[in-house]
Design a protein around this motif. Structure first.
Motif, PDB file in Angstrom:
ATOM      1  N   PRO A   1      57.114 -14.937  29.101  1.00  5.88           N
ATOM      2  CA  PRO A   1      56.591 -16.144  28.471  1.00  5.88           C
ATOM      3  C   PRO A   1      55.576 -15.781  27.395  1.00  5.88           C
ATOM      4  CG  PRO A   1      55.493 -15.788  30.565  1.00  5.88           C
ATOM      5  CD  PRO A   1      56.536 -14.706  30.433  1.00  5.88           C
TER       6      PRO A   1
ATOM      7  N   LEU B   1      51.956 -15.953  25.816  1.00 13.73           N
ATOM      8  CA  LEU B   1      50.673 -16.043  26.526  1.00 13.73           C
ATOM      9  C   LEU B   1      50.034 -17.411  26.301  1.00 13.73           C
ATOM     10  CD1 LEU B   1      49.355 -13.729  28.108  1.00 13.73           C
ATOM     11  CD2 LEU B   1      47.894 -13.336  26.133  1.00 13.73           C
ATOM     12  N   THR B   2      49.589 -18.051  27.383  1.00 14.11           N
ATOM     13  CA  THR B   2      48.847 -19.307  27.280  1.00 14.11           C
ATOM     14  C   THR B   2      47.358 -18.996  27.374  1.00 14.11           C
ATOM     15  OG1 THR B   2      50.643 -20.430  28.434  1.00 14.11           O
ATOM     16  CG2 THR B   2      48.515 -21.584  28.323  1.00 14.11           C
ATOM     17  N   LEU B   3      46.619 -19.345  26.339  1.00 12.16           N
ATOM     18  CA  LEU B   3      45.174 -19.090  26.374  1.00 12.16           C
ATOM     19  C   LEU B   3      44.472 -20.206  27.135  1.00 12.16           C
ATOM     20  CD1 LEU B   3      43.979 -17.631  22.956  1.00 12.16           C
ATOM     21  CD2 LEU B   3      43.982 -16.555  25.201  1.00 12.16           C
ATOM     22  N   LEU B   4      43.702 -19.819  28.135  1.00 13.05           N
ATOM     23  CA  LEU B   4      42.967 -20.804  28.946  1.00 13.05           C
ATOM     24  C   LEU B   4      41.538 -20.933  28.425  1.00 13.05           C
ATOM     25  CD1 LEU B   4      44.108 -19.546  32.467  1.00 13.05           C
ATOM     26  CD2 LEU B   4      45.056 -21.444  31.163  1.00 13.05           C
TER      27      LEU B   4
ATOM     28  N   ALA C   1      34.270 -18.173  23.788  1.00 16.57           N
ATOM     29  CA  ALA C   1      33.176 -17.546  24.529  1.00 16.57           C
ATOM     30  C   ALA C   1      32.745 -16.322  23.734  1.00 16.57           C
ATOM     31  CB  ALA C   1      33.649 -17.149  25.920  1.00 16.57           C
ATOM     32  N   GLU C   2      31.660 -15.718  24.174  1.00 17.19           N
ATOM     33  CA  GLU C   2      31.130 -14.562  23.471  1.00 17.19           C
ATOM     34  C   GLU C   2      32.130 -13.417  23.506  1.00 17.19           C
ATOM     35  OE1 GLU C   2      29.714 -16.124  26.002  1.00 17.19           O
ATOM     36  OE2 GLU C   2      27.650 -16.663  25.510  1.00 17.19           O
ATOM     37  N   ALA C   3      32.398 -12.856  22.335  1.00 14.06           N
ATOM     38  CA  ALA C   3      33.320 -11.733  22.257  1.00 14.06           C
ATOM     39  C   ALA C   3      32.917 -10.840  21.096  1.00 14.06           C
ATOM     40  CB  ALA C   3      34.752 -12.228  22.069  1.00 14.06           C
TER      41      ALA C   3
ATOM     42  N   LEU D   1      49.823  -9.464  21.668  1.00 16.64           N
ATOM     43  CA  LEU D   1      49.445 -10.589  22.532  1.00 16.64           C
ATOM     44  C   LEU D   1      48.504 -11.558  21.823  1.00 16.64           C
ATOM     45  CD1 LEU D   1      48.940  -8.557  25.822  1.00 16.64           C
ATOM     46  CD2 LEU D   1      50.643 -10.355  25.491  1.00 16.64           C
TER      47      LEU D   1
ATOM     48  N   PHE E   1      39.302  -9.214  26.510  1.00 12.91           N
ATOM     49  CA  PHE E   1      40.480 -10.072  26.492  1.00 12.91           C
ATOM     50  C   PHE E   1      41.202  -9.846  27.816  1.00 12.91           C
ATOM     51  CE2 PHE E   1      44.762 -11.438  25.128  1.00 12.91           C
ATOM     52  CZ  PHE E   1      44.434 -12.652  24.513  1.00 12.91           C
TER      53      PHE E   1
ATOM     54  N   VAL F   1      44.231 -10.708  30.536  1.00 13.37           N
ATOM     55  CA  VAL F   1      45.611 -11.193  30.601  1.00 13.37           C
ATOM     56  C   VAL F   1      46.068 -11.182  32.057  1.00 13.37           C
ATOM     57  CG1 VAL F   1      47.994 -10.784  29.883  1.00 13.37           C
ATOM     58  CG2 VAL F   1      46.131 -10.463  28.252  1.00 13.37           C
TER      59      VAL F   1
ATOM     60  N   ARG G   1      50.600 -11.326  32.487  1.00 12.84           N
ATOM     61  CA  ARG G   1      51.219 -11.443  31.161  1.00 12.84           C
ATOM     62  C   ARG G   1      51.578 -12.889  30.810  1.00 12.84           C
ATOM     63  NH1 ARG G   1      52.221  -6.624  27.891  1.00 12.84           N
ATOM     64  NH2 ARG G   1      50.617  -5.296  28.796  1.00 12.84           N
ATOM     65  N   LYS G   2      50.891 -13.821  31.472  1.00 11.46           N
ATOM     66  CA  LYS G   2      51.229 -15.224  31.292  1.00 11.46           C
ATOM     67  C   LYS G   2      50.047 -16.004  30.737  1.00 11.46           C
ATOM     68  CE  LYS G   2      53.651 -18.898  33.712  1.00 11.46           C
ATOM     69  NZ  LYS G   2      54.135 -19.358  35.007  1.00 11.46           N
ATOM     70  N   TYR G   3      48.869 -15.753  31.293  1.00  9.88           N
ATOM     71  CA  TYR G   3      47.670 -16.454  30.855  1.00  9.88           C
ATOM     72  C   TYR G   3      46.684 -15.478  30.227  1.00  9.88           C
ATOM     73  CZ  TYR G   3      49.461 -20.309  33.580  1.00  9.88           C
ATOM     74  OH  TYR G   3      50.253 -21.306  34.056  1.00  9.88           O
ATOM     75  N   GLY G   4      46.048 -15.924  29.161  1.00  5.15           N
ATOM     76  CA  GLY G   4      45.021 -15.116  28.517  1.00  5.15           C
ATOM     77  C   GLY G   4      43.671 -15.818  28.603  1.00  5.15           C
ATOM     78  N   VAL G   5      42.625 -15.037  28.757  1.00 10.22           N
ATOM     79  CA  VAL G   5      41.259 -15.570  28.685  1.00 10.22           C
ATOM     80  C   VAL G   5      40.509 -14.674  27.713  1.00 10.22           C
ATOM     81  CG1 VAL G   5      39.104 -16.029  29.924  1.00 10.22           C
ATOM     82  CG2 VAL G   5      41.301 -16.428  31.067  1.00 10.22           C
ATOM     83  N   SER G   6      39.922 -15.291  26.696  1.00 10.44           N
ATOM     84  CA  SER G   6      39.270 -14.515  25.654  1.00 10.44           C
ATOM     85  C   SER G   6      37.755 -14.628  25.778  1.00 10.44           C
ATOM     86  CB  SER G   6      39.736 -15.038  24.295  1.00 10.44           C
ATOM     87  OG  SER G   6      39.053 -14.369  23.256  1.00 10.44           O
ATOM     88  N   GLY G   7      37.088 -13.502  25.757  1.00 11.30           N
ATOM     89  CA  GLY G   7      35.626 -13.492  25.713  1.00 11.30           C
ATOM     90  C   GLY G   7      34.965 -13.434  27.078  1.00 11.30           C
TER      91      GLY G   7
END
Lengths: 238, 238
Positions: free
Chosen positions: A215, A217-220, A225-227, B178, B185, B187, B190-196
């Protein structure tokens, strides 16, 4: 992509199935991005450690078949193995408990040597004259060293029956949760399962399907946020 | 379930974000079934190996900010780190190339020591007075040993600039594929990403969602191939 393979060293179809899977993987265009992990599945978990039987005796007892029928089964397996380029000793193999080998495979996984050890164990059990069951820990230490592991470290793992025991049991629980009742059992990205020593073409189709189905990637919670990035570390103003 | 975390040792929000993620993971009911893998992402890949600058100098040059503003940024980071129970040295840190540390982290992954080494590198870079950039390979060897790695093996990896270099580059290519433009970052499967460096609650929600969303396994080509089970090895009659 990740492929997990539940397997037992005492399982001839696992030995053959791994060769078929390896053939499919070697020809898979994205093979460099496929990670393979071997998981534990004991066919005979209740057999005591020292209880070793010739394979033919085990077969005649278990199925009530004649020794000739059991031998014919082994000969059939030998032919299927040969078709995959594998050596298979159809006479005089032993059957026994494989728990210590699974514990050692988990140690080898940590050391990046799991596939090498599994191949060494398969070869020792199916192709070599010496038994992997009757010579005690030192035979397994020898195979561990051949797979690139440290002899003393392997000896320490084997001497402590609790070492990596939880990891073996966890694999076996997971197999049950995934619905595996036999091995080899292949799981691709925890999404697709392939049961048994299927022909290489089936593995090729499974790899292709699982690869194509990954799939996006779905970003949640993507409200920043701080990066840190190539342009530096940002502190959002909220 | 598997969580991959792209990170750089020179990234303060990765240091803070890992602590927040770790807090969420420690409280996650299925934590025993979560595997965490750290992936490489260099913030400053084009900086030469020997080119080391004080962090404040790097910040003033990069953003054209005053030294006081740069120091205020470091103080803010120190406060956020402290809130997570982390030590953070807000004065006199260095900035430099982290490629060798990433290579070493890949070696450590093979040895089952990746998280220990990452924690040691973070601590050394963000909390300790000695620089991780100016003392040469032996400083990294020391940290590798503290993380349970063999000194000579670590030295060999560090001395060969091609060792694990492909693995670092492959991680960086994957991050780009990605859609990651910064780190940390995260993951999940391999389905959901969370950034920061999101708050721990966000990671808790992400873990819960990814866990609940695991698809049931689809069996492919399930018309019965050769397999072995607790009842023995079957040879289908087709």
């Amino acid at each position: 992509m990740r492929v997990e393979i539940w397997t037992d060293i005492a399982c001839p179809w696992c030995y053959v199935g791994k060769a078929r899977f390896d053939k499919a993987l070697a020809a898979f265009p994205h093979r460099e991005q496929v990670e393979v992990v071997h998981r534990s599945f004991e066919l005979d978990p209740h057999r005591a450690k020292g209880d070793v039987t010739p394979v033919l005796t085990m077969l005649t007892r278990k199925y009530g078949m004649s020794e000739a029928q059991a031998q014919a089964g082994e000969d059939n397996l030998g032919a299927q193995a040969a078709a995959e380029g594998l050596e298979y000793r159809t006479r005089g193999r032993d059957h026994g408990n494989t728990f210590d080998m699974h514990r050692l495979l988990h140690f080898a996984e940590e050391q990046g040597r799991q596939t090498a050890l599994l191949d060494a164990l398969y070869r020792a059990n199916f192709a070599e004259e010496r038994s992997v069951f009757t010579e005690g820990d030192e035979r397994l230490v020898e195979l561990a060293v051949a797979a690139g592991l440290d002899a003393d470290a392997a000896r320490t793992v084997l001497a402590d029956p609790t070492a990596y025991a939880d990891e073996v049991r966890a694999d076996e629980r997971e197999a049950a949760q995934l619905g595996a009742t036999g091995v080899p059992f292949f799981v691709l990205d925890r999404k697709y399962g392939v049961s048994g020593a299927q022909p290489a073409e089936v593995f090729t189709r499974a790899l292709t399907q699982a690869w194509g189905d990954r799939p996006p990637l779905t970003l949640l919670d993507d409200d920043g946020a701080e990066a840190c990035g190539p342009d530096g570390c940002a502190v959002p103003q909220h």
